[in-house]
Design a protein around this motif. Structure first.
Motif, PDB file in Angstrom:
ATOM      1  N   UNK A 202       9.828   3.920   0.405  1.00  0.00           N
ATOM      2  CA  UNK A 202      10.784   3.917   1.375  1.00  0.00           C
ATOM      3  C   UNK A 202      10.597   4.063   2.616  1.00  0.00           C
ATOM      4  N   UNK A 203       9.290   4.903   2.761  1.00  0.00           N
ATOM      5  CA  UNK A 203       8.798   5.495   4.295  1.00  0.00           C
ATOM      6  C   UNK A 203       7.123   4.953   4.001  1.00  0.00           C
ATOM      7  N   UNK A 204       6.547   4.794   5.276  1.00  0.00           N
ATOM      8  CA  UNK A 204       5.356   4.445   5.232  1.00  0.00           C
ATOM      9  C   UNK A 204       4.585   5.605   5.801  1.00  0.00           C
ATOM     10  N   UNK A 205       3.264   5.522   5.517  1.00  0.00           N
ATOM     11  CA  UNK A 205       2.362   6.641   5.904  1.00  0.00           C
ATOM     12  C   UNK A 205       1.390   6.200   7.078  1.00  0.00           C
TER      13      UNK A 205
ATOM     14  N   UNK B   3       0.797  -1.200   0.079  1.00  0.00           N
ATOM     15  CA  UNK B   3       0.043  -0.235   0.021  1.00  0.00           C
ATOM     16  C   UNK B   3       0.934   1.234  -0.059  1.00  0.00           C
ATOM     17  N   UNK B   4       1.989   1.369   0.913  1.00  0.00           N
ATOM     18  CA  UNK B   4       2.842   2.470   1.107  1.00  0.00           C
ATOM     19  C   UNK B   4       3.416   2.707  -0.614  1.00  0.00           C
ATOM     20  N   UNK B   5       3.741   1.828  -1.316  1.00  0.00           N
ATOM     21  CA  UNK B   5       4.389   1.909  -2.678  1.00  0.00           C
ATOM     22  C   UNK B   5       3.115   2.599  -3.532  1.00  0.00           C
ATOM     23  N   UNK B   6       2.081   2.187  -3.304  1.00  0.00           N
ATOM     24  CA  UNK B   6       0.859   2.661  -4.444  1.00  0.00           C
ATOM     25  C   UNK B   6       0.712   4.163  -3.972  1.00  0.00           C
TER      26      UNK B   6
ATOM     27  N   UNK C 225      11.964  17.477   4.767  1.00  0.00           N
ATOM     28  CA  UNK C 225      13.273  17.674   4.173  1.00  0.00           C
ATOM     29  C   UNK C 225      12.898  16.878   2.577  1.00  0.00           C
ATOM     30  N   UNK C 226      13.369  17.371   1.709  1.00  0.00           N
ATOM     31  CA  UNK C 226      13.395  16.792   0.135  1.00  0.00           C
ATOM     32  C   UNK C 226      13.639  15.238   0.667  1.00  0.00           C
ATOM     33  N   UNK C 227      14.835  14.823   0.828  1.00  0.00           N
ATOM     34  CA  UNK C 227      15.110  13.318   0.907  1.00  0.00           C
ATOM     35  C   UNK C 227      14.021  12.549   1.457  1.00  0.00           C
ATOM     36  N   UNK C 228      13.277  13.293   2.832  1.00  0.00           N
ATOM     37  CA  UNK C 228      12.176  12.527   3.065  1.00  0.00           C
ATOM     38  C   UNK C 228      11.124  12.249   2.156  1.00  0.00           C
ATOM     39  N   UNK C 229      10.649  13.425   1.491  1.00  0.00           N
ATOM     40  CA  UNK C 229       9.497  13.414   0.353  1.00  0.00           C
ATOM     41  C   UNK C 229       9.782  12.374  -0.591  1.00  0.00           C
ATOM     42  N   UNK C 230      11.302  12.349  -0.874  1.00  0.00           N
ATOM     43  CA  UNK C 230      11.723  11.423  -2.069  1.00  0.00           C
ATOM     44  C   UNK C 230      11.568  10.049  -1.408  1.00  0.00           C
ATOM     45  N   UNK C 231      11.913   9.774  -0.293  1.00  0.00           N
ATOM     46  CA  UNK C 231      11.652   8.296   0.397  1.00  0.00           C
ATOM     47  C   UNK C 231       9.975   7.863   0.256  1.00  0.00           C
ATOM     48  N   UNK C 232       9.483   8.922   0.402  1.00  0.00           N
ATOM     49  CA  UNK C 232       7.867   8.616   0.511  1.00  0.00           C
ATOM     50  C   UNK C 232       7.367   8.284  -0.846  1.00  0.00           C
ATOM     51  N   UNK C 233       7.741   9.142  -1.792  1.00  0.00           N
ATOM     52  CA  UNK C 233       7.595   8.877  -3.294  1.00  0.00           C
ATOM     53  C   UNK C 233       7.950   7.434  -3.532  1.00  0.00           C
TER      54      UNK C 233
ATOM     55  N   UNK D 199       1.444   9.930  -4.762  1.00  0.00           N
ATOM     56  CA  UNK D 199       1.908  11.132  -4.468  1.00  0.00           C
ATOM     57  C   UNK D 199       2.826  11.931  -5.418  1.00  0.00           C
ATOM     58  N   UNK D 200       3.678  11.094  -5.900  1.00  0.00           N
ATOM     59  CA  UNK D 200       4.730  11.534  -7.140  1.00  0.00           C
ATOM     60  C   UNK D 200       3.914  12.010  -8.392  1.00  0.00           C
ATOM     61  N   UNK D 201       2.977  11.336  -8.728  1.00  0.00           N
ATOM     62  CA  UNK D 201       2.164  11.450  -9.900  1.00  0.00           C
ATOM     63  C   UNK D 201       1.327  12.890  -9.734  1.00  0.00           C
TER      64      UNK D 201
END
Length: 404
Positions: A42-45, A2-5, A31-39, A10-12
């Motif tokens: 690599x990080x969950x919601x 789910x977090x990948x979807x 941070x930008x790196x954290x946003x990148x990991x979310x997209x 988020x990126x789209x």
């Protein structure tokens, strides 16, 4: 997963909004790196506040990120979801000033009884039962509220507010926040016509939860503030404690909004005010809001999770004997066990067995409450990823929540 979807969505949406990652991250306060990991998955919601903040930055609905409402995975979910279109039709077909006057309607006392039974079913997370024929009930109550004599109108408005509260809980739980918001507005309007501050306070509290889920935090704060002003002089020692209960629930909602914005001091202030009221009212359950010391304790855990202090608060709560005994509704007991699962998940693997146990308990108590919650899906996916060996409990939860 789910977090990948969610990350992909988020990126789209960010790219379609023409936002750079750096700008979007700065607006979200991360941070930008954290946003990148979310997209990049690599990080969950796992915090509602994070999802709401991200949606607000991208000017989209939280459901645009989570993909709600989810397709039904079982018959109970299908029956519950099928109640939403008639509810929506009823709220959009009638107003408090204009109704179809040639519709046959049942006596208002009978309809009030049906609204109360629907609310009891909703409090136990039986949303299919709560929403069954709720559209017809809402329509008939509107007719009485517009065409009846003074006493009939007042009885209809009171029952209509309760029926709308049922609609709020059903729609919000099943992922349709727009419908929940429409029901919340109608509930507040009906309570306002009655000039019943307590009833309006309960309706406003439910409205603020929906607005928060939609990312409309300023709107939620305004709603709470206006309702709190109306019950500011509530006396918790009176025989009719409903105004004080409403004030307490509004303070809890304020605390939650503050916690989602990482404002720990404001969250604590409102939590303390709610606790003071609860100590004097004792355990109450007007309209099944379950206000009292037990519910304040449960909300304190939810706030701690949003503020990143879940494991410590969870330990304090579970160290007490029968820590969930004061919660009378299945919905509130499930919410507590779910927040215990969220809290123990924050222990970075040290308490995963406890997290799985409480998530399983929550799903057993109120499956519809858990299976349609995107945060529950995120928590389960995190626990599954960290598992060092296959476990029946995890596999069973994954099958029930359709994760993985």
């Amino acid at each position: 997963m789910d977090h990948e979807q969610i990350g992909a969505r988020l990126g789209t949406i960010r790219r379609r909004r023409g936002m750079s990652m750096a700008y979007a991250a700065s607006q979200a306060g991360i941070s930008k790196p954290y946003w990148s990991m979310l997209e990049n998955g690599q990080r969950r919601f796992e915090k509602r506040g994070l999802l709401e903040t991200l949606a607000g930055v991208l000017h989209c609905a939280v459901s645009d990120l989570t993909g709600e409402p989810y397709l039904p995975g079982d018959r109970e979910s299908a029956e519950a979801l099928a109640t939403l279109p008639p509810i929506s039709a009823a709220l959009h077909d009638s107003t408090l000033d204009d109704v179809s006057r040639d519709l046959p309607v049942r006596p208002v006392d009978h309809l009030a009884g049906l609204a109360a039974r629907a609310n009891a079913a909703s409090a136990d997370s039986r949303y299919g039962l709560a929403g069954r024929a709720l559209g017809d009930l809402l329509t008939e109550l509107h007719v009485h509220a517009v065409t009846g004599n003074t006493d009939t109108r007042r009885a209809a408005l009171r029952a209509l507010t309760e029926a709308c509260i049922v609609a709020i809980g059903t729609a919000r739980t099943l992922g349709n926040n727009d419908l929940a918001a429409a029901a919340a507005q109608r509930a507040q309007d009906a309570a306002a016509r009655l000039e019943d501050a307590a009833l309006g306070g309960f309706a406003a509290m439910s409205a603020s939860i929906v607005l928060g889920r939609m990312g409309a935090r300023n709107g939620a704060r305004r709603t709470i503030s206006a309702a709190l002003n109306a019950v500011s002089d509530a006396d918790p020692d009176k025989a009719d404690s409903a105004p004080a209960e409403a004030a307490g629930m509004l303070h809890l909602a304020s605390a939650q909004l503050a916690a989602k914005s990482n404002d720990a001091d404001t969250a604590r202030t409102h939590l303390d005010l709610a606790a003071e009221l609860a100590d004097r009212t004792g355990e109450r359950s007007t309209l099944h809001y379950d206000f009292g010391p037990a519910n304040v304790q449960a909300w304190s855990l939810s706030l701690a999770v949003e503020l990143g202090a879940g494991p410590e608060r969870a330990e304090q709560i579970t160290s007490r004997e029968r820590y969930d005994s004061g919660l009378t509704s299945r919905e509130r007991r499930a919410a507590l066990h779910f927040d215990l699962a969220r809290a123990y998940t924050q222990a970075e693997g040290a308490r995963d067995n406890d997290a799985v146990r409480h998530l399983d308990l929550a799903d057993q108590v109120a499956p519809l409450r858990i299976r349609h919650d995107p945060i529950a899906h995120e928590v389960l996916a995190e626990l599954d990823m960290r598992a060092r060996r296959r476990a029946w409990e995890l596999d069973s939860l994954k099958a029930r929540l359709r994760v993985g």
